[in-house]
Design a protein around this motif. Structure first.
Motif, PDB file in Angstrom:
ATOM      1  N   LEU A   1       0.629  -2.041   0.318  1.00 34.34           N
ATOM      2  CA  LEU A   1      -0.437  -0.250   0.091  1.00 34.34           C
ATOM      3  C   LEU A   1       1.010   1.282  -0.121  1.00 34.34           C
ATOM      4  CD1 LEU A   1      -3.072  -0.774   2.768  1.00 34.34           C
ATOM      5  CD2 LEU A   1      -2.859  -0.784   0.011  1.00 34.34           C
ATOM      6  N   LYS A   2       1.452   1.443   0.509  1.00 29.69           N
ATOM      7  CA  LYS A   2       3.053   2.526   0.730  1.00 29.69           C
ATOM      8  C   LYS A   2       3.386   2.498  -0.873  1.00 29.69           C
ATOM      9  CE  LYS A   2       6.435   4.101   3.207  1.00 29.69           C
ATOM     10  NZ  LYS A   2       7.598   4.640   2.672  1.00 29.69           N
ATOM     11  N   ALA A   3       4.036   1.383  -1.007  1.00 29.30           N
ATOM     12  CA  ALA A   3       4.528   1.392  -2.978  1.00 29.30           C
ATOM     13  C   ALA A   3       3.770   2.295  -4.100  1.00 29.30           C
ATOM     14  CB  ALA A   3       5.464   0.277  -3.490  1.00 29.30           C
ATOM     15  N   ASN A   4       1.967   1.763  -3.084  1.00 25.05           N
ATOM     16  CA  ASN A   4       0.890   1.845  -3.965  1.00 25.05           C
ATOM     17  C   ASN A   4       0.414   3.548  -3.788  1.00 25.05           C
ATOM     18  OD1 ASN A   4      -1.697   1.440  -5.915  1.00 25.05           O
ATOM     19  ND2 ASN A   4      -2.527   2.634  -3.787  1.00 25.05           N
ATOM     20  N   ASN A   5       0.656   3.790  -2.855  1.00 28.60           N
ATOM     21  CA  ASN A   5       0.061   5.712  -2.195  1.00 28.60           C
ATOM     22  C   ASN A   5       1.658   6.217  -2.848  1.00 28.60           C
ATOM     23  OD1 ASN A   5      -1.577   4.776  -1.171  1.00 28.60           O
ATOM     24  ND2 ASN A   5      -1.487   4.640   0.656  1.00 28.60           N
ATOM     25  N   GLU A   6       3.023   5.649  -3.093  1.00 29.58           N
ATOM     26  CA  GLU A   6       4.140   6.490  -3.282  1.00 29.58           C
ATOM     27  C   GLU A   6       4.030   6.653  -5.356  1.00 29.58           C
ATOM     28  OE1 GLU A   6       7.766   5.113  -2.099  1.00 29.58           O
ATOM     29  OE2 GLU A   6       7.290   5.537   0.212  1.00 29.58           O
ATOM     30  N   ILE A   7       3.686   5.828  -6.016  1.00 31.83           N
ATOM     31  CA  ILE A   7       3.453   6.023  -7.355  1.00 31.83           C
ATOM     32  C   ILE A   7       2.419   7.027  -7.653  1.00 31.83           C
ATOM     33  CG2 ILE A   7       2.431   4.421  -9.408  1.00 31.83           C
ATOM     34  CD1 ILE A   7       4.227   1.914  -8.844  1.00 31.83           C
ATOM     35  N   HIS A   8       1.752   6.894  -7.157  1.00 29.75           N
ATOM     36  CA  HIS A   8       0.234   7.964  -7.209  1.00 29.75           C
ATOM     37  C   HIS A   8       0.645   9.740  -7.419  1.00 29.75           C
ATOM     38  CE1 HIS A   8      -3.183   5.812  -8.022  1.00 29.75           C
ATOM     39  NE2 HIS A   8      -2.541   4.632  -7.033  1.00 29.75           N
ATOM     40  N   GLU A   9       1.573   9.507  -5.811  1.00 29.18           N
ATOM     41  CA  GLU A   9       2.170  10.503  -5.427  1.00 29.18           C
ATOM     42  C   GLU A   9       2.982  11.340  -6.607  1.00 29.18           C
ATOM     43  OE1 GLU A   9       4.127  10.641  -1.412  1.00 29.18           O
ATOM     44  OE2 GLU A   9       1.961  10.387  -1.035  1.00 29.18           O
ATOM     45  N   ILE A  10       3.797  10.300  -7.156  1.00 29.47           N
ATOM     46  CA  ILE A  10       4.717  11.144  -7.415  1.00 29.47           C
ATOM     47  C   ILE A  10       4.257  11.325  -9.001  1.00 29.47           C
ATOM     48  CG2 ILE A  10       6.410   9.905  -9.801  1.00 29.47           C
ATOM     49  CD1 ILE A  10       7.510   7.781  -6.679  1.00 29.47           C
ATOM     50  N   VAL A  11       3.487  10.015  -9.402  1.00 31.35           N
ATOM     51  CA  VAL A  11       2.393  10.633 -10.707  1.00 31.35           C
ATOM     52  C   VAL A  11       1.730  11.612 -11.691  1.00 31.35           C
ATOM     53  CG1 VAL A  11       0.731   9.897 -12.359  1.00 31.35           C
ATOM     54  CG2 VAL A  11       2.628   8.038 -11.568  1.00 31.35           C
ATOM     55  N   THR A  12       1.281  12.371  -9.845  1.00 36.24           N
ATOM     56  CA  THR A  12       0.705  13.345  -9.604  1.00 36.24           C
ATOM     57  C   THR A  12       1.775  14.396  -9.523  1.00 36.24           C
ATOM     58  OG1 THR A  12      -0.826  12.793  -8.502  1.00 36.24           O
ATOM     59  CG2 THR A  12      -0.767  14.920  -7.750  1.00 36.24           C
ATOM     60  N   ASP A  13       2.549  14.582  -9.242  1.00 35.35           N
ATOM     61  CA  ASP A  13       3.537  15.463  -9.066  1.00 35.35           C
ATOM     62  C   ASP A  13       3.478  15.852 -10.668  1.00 35.35           C
ATOM     63  OD1 ASP A  13       5.610  17.641  -8.043  1.00 35.35           O
ATOM     64  OD2 ASP A  13       7.040  16.644  -9.160  1.00 35.35           O
ATOM     65  N   MET A  14       4.310  14.347 -11.351  1.00 33.88           N
ATOM     66  CA  MET A  14       4.677  14.952 -12.702  1.00 33.88           C
ATOM     67  C   MET A  14       3.962  15.291 -13.430  1.00 33.88           C
ATOM     68  SD  MET A  14       6.157  11.227 -12.676  1.00 33.88           S
ATOM     69  CE  MET A  14       7.144  10.602 -14.013  1.00 33.88           C
ATOM     70  N   GLY A  15       2.737  14.818 -13.432  1.00 35.28           N
ATOM     71  CA  GLY A  15       0.968  15.419 -13.752  1.00 35.28           C
ATOM     72  C   GLY A  15       0.877  17.104 -13.870  1.00 35.28           C
ATOM     73  N   LYS A  16       1.244  17.716 -12.860  1.00 37.54           N
ATOM     74  CA  LYS A  16       1.336  19.065 -12.543  1.00 37.54           C
ATOM     75  C   LYS A  16       2.103  19.803 -12.815  1.00 37.54           C
ATOM     76  CE  LYS A  16      -1.080  18.684  -7.511  1.00 37.54           C
ATOM     77  NZ  LYS A  16      -0.652  18.935  -6.327  1.00 37.54           N
ATOM     78  N   ILE A  17       3.730  19.154 -13.090  1.00 36.39           N
ATOM     79  CA  ILE A  17       4.681  20.180 -13.763  1.00 36.39           C
ATOM     80  C   ILE A  17       4.352  20.435 -14.689  1.00 36.39           C
ATOM     81  CG2 ILE A  17       6.550  18.276 -14.196  1.00 36.39           C
ATOM     82  CD1 ILE A  17       8.296  20.001 -12.712  1.00 36.39           C
ATOM     83  N   MET A  18       3.903  19.166 -15.826  1.00 34.16           N
ATOM     84  CA  MET A  18       3.231  18.997 -17.176  1.00 34.16           C
ATOM     85  C   MET A  18       3.218  20.578 -17.364  1.00 34.16           C
ATOM     86  SD  MET A  18       4.509  16.810 -18.996  1.00 34.16           S
ATOM     87  CE  MET A  18       3.021  16.047 -20.467  1.00 34.16           C
ATOM     88  N   LYS A  19       1.726  20.752 -15.863  1.00 31.75           N
ATOM     89  CA  LYS A  19       0.542  22.086 -16.380  1.00 31.75           C
ATOM     90  C   LYS A  19       0.999  23.436 -15.909  1.00 31.75           C
ATOM     91  CE  LYS A  19      -3.341  19.005 -16.173  1.00 31.75           C
ATOM     92  NZ  LYS A  19      -4.143  18.492 -15.483  1.00 31.75           N
ATOM     93  N   SER A  20       2.535  23.529 -15.042  1.00 35.69           N
ATOM     94  CA  SER A  20       2.818  24.152 -14.333  1.00 35.69           C
ATOM     95  C   SER A  20       3.631  25.323 -14.975  1.00 35.69           C
ATOM     96  CB  SER A  20       2.927  24.041 -12.912  1.00 35.69           C
ATOM     97  OG  SER A  20       4.618  23.464 -13.640  1.00 35.69           O
ATOM     98  N   GLY A  21       4.608  24.975 -15.987  1.00 33.47           N
ATOM     99  CA  GLY A  21       5.307  25.790 -16.854  1.00 33.47           C
ATOM    100  C   GLY A  21       6.765  25.660 -15.861  1.00 33.47           C
ATOM    101  N   ARG A  22       6.617  24.861 -14.984  1.00 35.41           N
ATOM    102  CA  ARG A  22       8.205  24.678 -14.617  1.00 35.41           C
ATOM    103  C   ARG A  22       8.784  24.454 -15.271  1.00 35.41           C
ATOM    104  NH1 ARG A  22       5.447  21.692  -9.546  1.00 35.41           N
ATOM    105  NH2 ARG A  22       7.190  20.846  -9.875  1.00 35.41           N
ATOM    106  N   ILE A  23      10.098  24.897 -15.432  1.00 38.55           N
ATOM    107  CA  ILE A  23      11.736  24.410 -15.012  1.00 38.55           C
ATOM    108  C   ILE A  23      12.093  22.420 -14.980  1.00 38.55           C
ATOM    109  CG2 ILE A  23      13.244  24.134 -15.807  1.00 38.55           C
ATOM    110  CD1 ILE A  23      11.854  26.367 -17.286  1.00 38.55           C
TER     111      ILE A  23
END
Length: 746
Positions: free
Chosen positions: A50-72
């Motif tokens: 469950l912990k590994a599953n949650n960590e994947i979701h957190e990583i993917v969420t951050d990757m999705g946000k950075i795609m839209k944010s314009g951050r370098i």
């Protein structure tokens, strides 16, 4: 009496049967403890999953946000997150197999397949394996861009397909660059320094830049490459039937393309004689790691490993004048203006902005007539040194304010520019030279970047209260901005430049390009809109005003100023009337190679195809993404845990029944430190429990007290017996709030 007793006993047996089910065979204390430890192991595997599953979701969420944010972000971000996803994905698979006695071993192959596709995306661009180290220019066109880079591919294209005059020469290919890096064993050292870089820390970028350039300059050009370079130079001299020197120009992958010009980021070494050919070659390769080039790649989303460096070696033109043509006005692509900037000597002074060039505006109407000219004072020029390299000399007083090209030459240049635009199908940025014999040669052509579209400024409601401190100049990049000024005169000043300041410099030299991504705006004393730094400012959508004459005298570090690049004005203080409608454009990362790479990687991670656990399609073989695997494994892990408990009667055999006043079955399974010491027997009381989360939950469960059963009399007792035989609420095989077992795992 005995008959009555037996009747009551039989009814009690019936009641026990319906309330508690069939009595299971007892286990020894040792077996019960073994069962508890076995479940405890599976529980920790389940928890790790469950912990590994949650960590994947957190990583993917951050990757999705950075795609839209314009951050370098760069490759270090992508690689680190892909590694983290991979590690956690295999943790999930390993722990599910641990819980299920290895019933899902096929997931290793499924995950390997997905990760093979991801790793293929992460691999650097493949260089042609044919080991062609040098190509003559006459064998090059656009189709050879993967071997010689866009700059030289474009020159070969216009020479060989259009007959446009281009200096004779040859190209040292991307394969030669890879051979050089491989031969000197410096790839790992370069990667180690590059992969952790962030674009915000100029001081660290400067240090890493110096270290890598030194690695390259200390390298040796391998014999198989150097022999071909020298032989190609000799063949060129033989073809031209004279002793020559060459200009050695960068032609890296990605350079001279529409959305990333790399203008001025790499080095050109001019007027190179045969004996210095290999040294100059290393200088151009090393310029891939100049501060401005590293910063540009990081901010524009280019992977270092995808940019091998080709080098063009072209006969050096001893120019009487040179400059840059824009086949369209970058502020008005729909207009008919062709813009020519020209100066005495080599084109270098125009592209590096060290002189204020003459400006010729050619109209396509009326047979390409000259619409307007601006002849400026040109006090210096770059010329070919009789020996090696170039000199910067003062221009004779009689020539300073004279046009550096004639009207006829301006019209010829405009005609060439129109032809190049028509051939490539897009407005062009063209560098040119005119020799002492009057012949025109094209040194470079690349797509011209248009200004960002800015909303039209609303009419001012009142007159701007303060007079401008600077009026005039040339709009190099459109926009309005207010910020603190920072005057940069040296490398030390550059290292101290604060993010968000307004950059003020004497000359728009390419070396200042590393600050553009951090600057709110740019003001220079000299330079024209066709210079390299102007191109970079437009790419980064940074308002820029050039050729102000004396900005560094009138503006001091720390002054708050407002730059109106379109209005050719600089004001002291913040002029709210100008900046209230400023709209920020989208981030630079969108559409960049790194941004597109992350998008492709997420296509192997994010989509969910397995949505219904009860569907017959909910099977491992139908998992095509990371999300599919995590979804399946999460569902199966929950089932496996409860199946284990059901199969082994875990609640009855390994847990203790909670003694409480609530008429439901509560079982407590202690995995670690949930009980106080010394608890024995099959039941446990609340005071023996040390788990604070359970006690808090229990407090909520019992917040509304249970009032208990009605008083027992003969009639009431018989009613209970009858209820025991008829009421499905206490039938263990039926869904019931009273017959269900309820578990605390603590």
């Amino acid at each position: 009496m005995s008959q009555g007793f037996n009747a009551v006993t039989d009814l009690t047996k019936v009641l026990r049967k319906y309330l508690f089910g069939k009595k299971r065979k007892g286990l020894s204390a040792a077996k019960k403890e073994e069962l508890r430890i076995l479940f405890q192991k599976r529980y920790w595997q389940f928890k790790t999953l469950l912990k590994a599953n949650n960590e994947i979701h957190e990583i993917v969420t951050d990757m999705g946000k950075i795609m839209k944010s314009g951050r370098i972000f760069g490759m270090s971000y992508i690689r680190a997150n892909c590694t983290a996803i991979s590690v956690n994905l295999y943790k999930i698979i390993e722990n599910l197999n641990g819980i299920s006695d290895n019933r899902y071993s096929e997931f290793h192959d499924i995950a390997d397949g997905i990760w093979k596709d991801v790793n293929n995306l992460l691999e650097p661009r493949k260089i042609a394996a044919d080991r062609i180290f040098v190509l003559p220019l006459e064998q090059v066109d656009k189709q050879k861009a993967d071997l010689v880079g866009s700059k030289m591919a474009n020159l070969g294209e216009i020479r060989n397909k259009m007959g446009v005059p281009v200096p004779e020469g040859f190209i040292i290919s991307a394969s030669a660059y890879e051979r050089f890096i491989e031969f000197n064993g410096i790839r790992a050292e370069i990667n180690r320094r590059i992969q952790t870089l962030a674009p915000d820390n100029i001081e660290i970028l400067h240090r890493v830049s110096s270290e890598i350039q030194q690695l390259v300059m200390n390298g040796t050009v391998p014999d198989d490459v150097s022999s071909e370079i020298m032989a190609s130079f000799d063949r060129l001299e033989l073809k031209l039937d004279r002793k020559i020197a060459v200009s050695m120009r960068s032609s890296a992958f990605g350079e001279d393309e529409l959305n990333a010009s790399f203008a001025g980021q790499y080095r050109s070494v001019l007027n190179v004689k045969r004996e210095f050919l290999l040294y100059a070659y290393k200088e151009v390769i090393a310029s891939k790691y100049t501060l401005q080039a590293i910063s540009y790649r990081l901010n524009r989303g280019f992977r270092d490993e995808d940019i091998p460096m080709s080098v063009g070696c072209m006969e050096m033109v001893d120019a009487v004048s040179g400059g840059v043509i824009y086949s369209r006005d970058p502020a008005d692509f729909s207009g008919d203006a062709i813009v020519i900037n020209a100066a005495w000597g080599l084109a270098k002074t125009v592209v590096d902005g060290s002189v204020n060039p003459d400006v010729f505006i050619i109209s396509r109407k009326d047979g390409k007539s000259i619409g307007r000219t601006l002849i400026q004072s040109k006090d210096r020029k770059a010329v070919v040194h009789p020996g090696e390299g170039i000199d910067t000399l003062g221009v004779e007083a009689s020539l300073r304010c004279r046009p550096s090209i004639s009207d006829e030459q301006a019209l010829l240049l405009a005609d060439i520019a129109s032809g190049l635009e028509n051939h490539f199908g897009y407005p062009q940025d063209i560098e040119w030279s005119i020799g002492h014999d009057g012949s025109i040669v094209i040194l470079q052509t690349r797509p011209l970047k248009k200004y960002h579209e800015h909303p039209e400024r609303k009419p001012l409601s009142e007159k701007i209260p303060n007079e401008p401190i600077i009026a005039g100049g040339a709009t190099a990049s459109s926009g309005v901005v207010s910020a603190e000024a920072f005057v940069v005169n040296s490398t030390l000043d550059m290292l101290r430049f604060p993010k968000g300041a307004l950059l003020v410099v004497k000359h728009p030299l390419p070396q200042w390009a590393s600050l553009i991504a951090h600057a709110a705006g740019l003001i220079t004393n000299t330079g024209g809109i066709t210079g390299h730094l102007a191109t970079v400012a437009r790419e980064f959508d940074v308002p820029a005003l050039f050729n102000t004459g004396n900005a560094t005298d009138k503006i001091k570090t720390g002054d708050v100023i407002t730059l109106d690049a379109d209005g050719l004005r600089v004001y002291s203080g913040e002029v709210k009337e100008l900046i209230h409608d400023v709209v920020k454009e989208k981030g630079l990362m969108e559409g960049s190679p790194v941004h597109l790479l992350l998008e492709k990687i997420l296509n192997h991670v994010v989509p969910l195809n397995l949505t219904d656990p009860d569907s017959i399609e909910f099977k491992p073989k139908n998992c095509r993404t990371v999300h599919d695997i995590t979804r399946f494994c999460h569902e199966m892990s929950v089932r496996e845990m409860f199946e284990f408990g059901k199969e082994h009667s875990l609640a009855e055999r390994s847990a203790k029944r909670l003694s409480s006043g609530v008429p439901m079955q509560w079982w407590v399974l202690n995995l670690e430190d949930g009980f106080r010491e010394g608890v024995k027997g099959k039941t446990i009381k609340l005071e023996d429990i040390s788990s604070k989360p359970m006690l808090a939950l229990w407090e909520g469960i019992t917040a509304v007290p249970w009032k208990g059963p009605p008083p027992v009399d003969t009639k009431g007792f018989m009613s209970v017996m009858f209820e025991a035989t008829m009421n499905t609420e206490i039938e263990p095989s039926m869904q019931s709030s009273f017959a269900d077992n309820n578990y605390f795992i603590i």
